[in-house]
Design a protein around this motif. Structure first.
Motif, mmCIF file in Angstrom:
data_model
loop_
_atom_site.group_PDB
_atom_site.id
_atom_site.type_symbol
_atom_site.label_atom_id
_atom_site.label_comp_id
_atom_site.label_asym_id
_atom_site.label_seq_id
_atom_site.Cartn_x
_atom_site.Cartn_y
_atom_site.Cartn_z
ATOM 1 N N MET A 1 0.930 -1.017 0.051
ATOM 2 C CA MET A 1 0.150 -0.010 0.237
ATOM 3 C C MET A 1 0.891 1.163 0.156
ATOM 4 O O MET A 1 2.048 1.070 0.331
ATOM 5 C CB MET A 1 -0.851 -0.061 1.338
ATOM 6 N N THR A 2 0.377 2.288 -0.310
ATOM 7 C CA THR A 2 0.944 3.556 -0.620
ATOM 8 C C THR A 2 0.307 4.550 0.647
ATOM 9 O O THR A 2 -0.839 4.593 0.556
ATOM 10 C CB THR A 2 0.722 4.459 -2.150
ATOM 11 N N PHE A 3 1.444 5.369 1.304
ATOM 12 C CA PHE A 3 0.773 6.095 2.046
ATOM 13 C C PHE A 3 1.366 7.326 1.973
ATOM 14 O O PHE A 3 2.474 7.757 1.256
ATOM 15 C CB PHE A 3 1.422 5.738 3.503
ATOM 16 N N PHE A 4 0.670 8.661 2.512
ATOM 17 C CA PHE A 4 1.201 9.911 2.307
ATOM 18 C C PHE A 4 1.114 10.878 3.714
ATOM 19 O O PHE A 4 0.334 10.443 4.439
ATOM 20 C CB PHE A 4 0.247 10.821 1.447
ATOM 21 N N GLU A 5 2.193 11.515 3.818
ATOM 22 C CA GLU A 5 1.867 12.591 5.058
ATOM 23 C C GLU A 5 1.065 13.748 4.507
ATOM 24 O O GLU A 5 0.860 14.234 3.485
ATOM 25 C CB GLU A 5 3.372 13.105 5.247
ATOM 26 N N VAL A 6 0.126 13.891 5.395
ATOM 27 C CA VAL A 6 -0.922 15.031 5.439
ATOM 28 C C VAL A 6 -0.491 16.367 5.869
ATOM 29 O O VAL A 6 0.248 16.656 7.044
ATOM 30 C CB VAL A 6 -2.250 14.737 6.156
ATOM 31 N N LEU A 7 -0.577 17.365 5.004
ATOM 32 C CA LEU A 7 0.083 18.747 5.234
ATOM 33 C C LEU A 7 -0.979 19.763 4.736
ATOM 34 O O LEU A 7 -1.795 19.623 3.903
ATOM 35 C CB LEU A 7 1.277 19.257 4.439
ATOM 36 N N PRO A 8 -0.927 21.124 5.493
ATOM 37 C CA PRO A 8 -1.625 22.343 5.191
ATOM 38 C C PRO A 8 -1.365 22.646 3.837
ATOM 39 O O PRO A 8 -0.182 22.457 3.511
ATOM 40 C CB PRO A 8 -1.488 23.283 6.113
ATOM 41 N N SER A 9 -2.216 22.996 2.934
ATOM 42 C CA SER A 9 -1.899 23.744 1.682
ATOM 43 C C SER A 9 -1.189 25.058 1.924
ATOM 44 O O SER A 9 -1.037 25.665 3.073
ATOM 45 C CB SER A 9 -3.191 24.217 1.127
ATOM 46 N N HIS A 10 -0.194 25.156 1.003
ATOM 47 C CA HIS A 10 0.826 26.302 0.822
ATOM 48 C C HIS A 10 -0.017 27.599 0.606
ATOM 49 O O HIS A 10 0.354 28.596 1.305
ATOM 50 C CB HIS A 10 1.931 26.084 -0.276
ATOM 51 N N SER A 11 -1.089 27.404 -0.234
ATOM 52 C CA SER A 11 -1.818 28.472 -0.451
ATOM 53 C C SER A 11 -3.609 28.370 -0.244
ATOM 54 O O SER A 11 -4.131 28.040 -1.088
ATOM 55 C CB SER A 11 -1.960 28.670 -2.064
ATOM 56 N N PRO A 12 -4.019 28.329 1.141
ATOM 57 C CA PRO A 12 -5.332 28.208 1.519
ATOM 58 C C PRO A 12 -6.054 28.841 0.917
ATOM 59 O O PRO A 12 -5.728 30.338 0.793
ATOM 60 C CB PRO A 12 -5.045 28.278 2.978
ATOM 61 N N THR A 13 -7.238 28.866 0.771
ATOM 62 C CA THR A 13 -8.495 29.453 0.330
ATOM 63 C C THR A 13 -9.202 30.005 1.602
ATOM 64 O O THR A 13 -9.846 30.848 1.385
ATOM 65 C CB THR A 13 -9.313 28.804 -0.470
#
Length: 241
Positions: A1-13
């Motif tokens: 399985m593939t996993f990802f680190e969760v991060l806030p957007s660099h350019s939030p709306t």
């Protein structure tokens, strides 16, 4: 399985701000060996301690005072039946819904801190409809400033499950304190590799055991977020071994 680190957007709306904490938290440890142990990241907003006889120990100002290891262990044991079965319950763990002041316009996902994501009820329900595993949250108690009415916002409850692979530890990696279990190691972000043997199959979002401020998502979660075009979140693929 593939996993990802969760991060806030660099350019939030989002134009929103939110300031608050849970009403209960475990105190730090005054350790005679390493000097003390306090953490952050671990949070169980669905836990209700309003009828717990010992709750005053987890309320300010008492929760801001370090306690002995023995007192911490006593509180830990009493709390164990009231929290998720695999919760480590480190010092600094927040419990219960967040009481906060808010303002501005929220998007689908809002990060109060990089390790504390909120979702609108609509976004969470759409993700749950995709049959993602272990995804739940608790409504925040928000006092919203301004004329606009805020959406219903929920703090996500994210379990602590996976670990980093030992191969990504730097040469100066320190073992945990033999008395209280504290460690002083920094997250090796650029070299991070997940330990495949520790990664869960029953949740699609979880925290790393040694670094509870790091949130990991399954490929199923990432695919659902992208399909639904949910805003203000991004992902970084991590290798596993």
């Amino acid at each position: 399985m593939t996993f990802f680190e969760v991060l806030p957007s660099h350019s939030p709306t989002s134009t929103a701000t939110l300031d608050g904490v849970s009403r209960w938290s475990l105190p730090s440890i005054d350790c005679s060996v390493c000097g003390g142990h306090g953490g952050m990241g671990e949070h169980y907003p669905t836990v209700d301690l309003s009828d717990w006889p010992e709750r005053e120990h987890l309320e300010e100002p008492r929760s801001l005072q370090a306690v002995s290891l023995e007192e911490y262990q006593r509180l830990h044991a009493l709390l164990r039946p009231r929290v998720p079965a695999e919760a480590p319950l480190e010092p600094g763990t927040q419990l219960g819904p967040v009481d906060a002041r808010s303002s501005g316009r929220f998007s689908d996902i809002y990060f109060q801190e990089p390790w504390q994501p909120w979702m609108t009820r609509s976004a969470l329900e759409r993700l749950q409809a995709r049959k993602l595993l272990g995804l739940q949250g608790a409504l925040g108690n928000l006092r919203h400033r301004g004329a606009s009415t805020p959406p219903e916002l929920l703090t996500l409850e994210i379990q602590v499950r996976g670990e980093l692979h030992p191969s990504c530890r730097p040469p100066d990696w320190q073992p945990p304190c033999p008395r209280c279990g504290s460690h002083r190691n920094g997250y090796p972000m650029e070299a991070s590799v997940l330990d495949a043997d520790t990664l869960p199959k029953d949740v699609d979002l979880f925290r790393l055991r040694e670094f509870k401020t790091v949130i990991i998502a399954s490929a199923r979660f990432v695919e659902a977020v992208n399909d639904l075009a949910l805003r203000d979140i991004q992902f970084r693929e991590l290798p596993s071994r």
